[in-house]
Scaffold this motif. Sequence first.
Motif, short mmCIF file in Angstrom:
data_model
loop_
_atom_site.label_atom_id
_atom_site.label_comp_id
_atom_site.label_asym_id
_atom_site.label_seq_id
_atom_site.Cartn_x
_atom_site.Cartn_y
_atom_site.Cartn_z
N PRO A 200 -6.40 -2.64 33.09
CA PRO A 200 -7.21 -3.51 32.23
C PRO A 200 -7.26 -3.03 30.79
O PRO A 200 -7.63 -3.80 29.90
CB PRO A 200 -8.59 -3.45 32.88
CG PRO A 200 -8.60 -2.19 33.66
CD PRO A 200 -7.20 -1.95 34.07
N TYR A 201 -6.86 -1.79 30.52
CA TYR A 201 -6.94 -1.25 29.15
C TYR A 201 -5.63 -1.38 28.40
O TYR A 201 -5.51 -0.89 27.29
CB TYR A 201 -7.37 0.21 29.20
CG TYR A 201 -8.71 0.40 29.86
CD1 TYR A 201 -9.87 -0.03 29.24
CD2 TYR A 201 -8.81 0.99 31.10
CE1 TYR A 201 -11.10 0.13 29.85
CE2 TYR A 201 -10.02 1.15 31.72
CZ TYR A 201 -11.17 0.72 31.08
OH TYR A 201 -12.38 0.88 31.70
N ASP B 37 -8.27 1.36 22.24
CA ASP B 37 -8.32 2.77 22.63
C ASP B 37 -6.94 3.30 22.96
O ASP B 37 -6.57 4.41 22.58
CB ASP B 37 -9.23 2.95 23.85
CG ASP B 37 -10.69 2.71 23.52
OD1 ASP B 37 -11.05 2.85 22.34
OD2 ASP B 37 -11.46 2.40 24.46
N GLU B 38 -6.16 2.51 23.67
CA GLU B 38 -4.81 2.95 24.05
C GLU B 38 -3.93 3.07 22.81
O GLU B 38 -3.18 4.04 22.68
CB GLU B 38 -4.20 1.98 25.04
CG GLU B 38 -2.84 2.42 25.52
CD GLU B 38 -2.23 1.49 26.55
OE1 GLU B 38 -1.04 1.68 26.84
OE2 GLU B 38 -2.93 0.60 27.04
N ARG B 39 -4.02 2.14 21.94
CA ARG B 39 -3.20 2.21 20.71
C ARG B 39 -3.62 3.41 19.85
O ARG B 39 -2.79 4.09 19.27
CB ARG B 39 -3.32 0.92 19.92
CG ARG B 39 -2.45 -0.18 20.52
CD ARG B 39 -2.56 -1.42 19.73
NE ARG B 39 -3.86 -1.98 20.19
CZ ARG B 39 -4.31 -3.16 19.89
NH1 ARG B 39 -3.67 -3.93 19.07
NH2 ARG B 39 -5.45 -3.59 20.36
N ARG C 22 -2.35 8.79 17.83
CA ARG C 22 -2.86 10.12 17.49
C ARG C 22 -2.26 11.24 18.35
O ARG C 22 -1.94 12.30 17.84
CB ARG C 22 -4.39 10.17 17.64
CG ARG C 22 -5.14 9.14 16.91
CD ARG C 22 -5.26 9.49 15.47
NE ARG C 22 -6.05 8.43 14.83
CZ ARG C 22 -6.45 8.46 13.62
NH1 ARG C 22 -6.14 9.48 12.88
NH2 ARG C 22 -7.11 7.46 13.11
N VAL C 23 -2.14 11.00 19.65
CA VAL C 23 -1.80 12.08 20.57
C VAL C 23 -0.47 11.84 21.27
O VAL C 23 0.12 12.77 21.80
CB VAL C 23 -2.93 12.23 21.63
CG1 VAL C 23 -2.66 13.36 22.58
CG2 VAL C 23 -4.28 12.42 20.96
N GLY C 24 0.02 10.63 21.28
CA GLY C 24 1.20 10.28 22.06
C GLY C 24 2.42 11.14 21.79
O GLY C 24 3.06 11.63 22.72
#
Length: 115
Positions: A6-7, A12-14, A19-21
Amino acid sequence: MDNDNPYKGSDDERWFDSRVGDSLKQFDDAHKPYTPDRFEFEALVGAHKQALRRKQWKELLLLWLIGCFLFGGMMWVLERDIVWFAILQAVIACAAVGYVAVMFGKKKVSHRWNR
């Protein structure tokens, strides 16, 4: 939108991906687990099977040795027959020599992997 996640596509995912991907991918690439090749795995399995076989033979020989000793003692106590006692003691001695030969012998047998 995917029903399983659902996210997916959420803010938040983007944000996390931006930032961390990249750092997370670099960390994963740097810490990949070692995967042995097929031949190493086959050698490991072969060595394990050989160790199990040797252990089983050792335990079987010990069982036979103890059984012969007990049977010899039983025959001596019940029959008081020196012939049975001498025969079974000779069998016990041969079994002990065989056990020592198997345990300390340097047999090197090459095993091929069966497909």
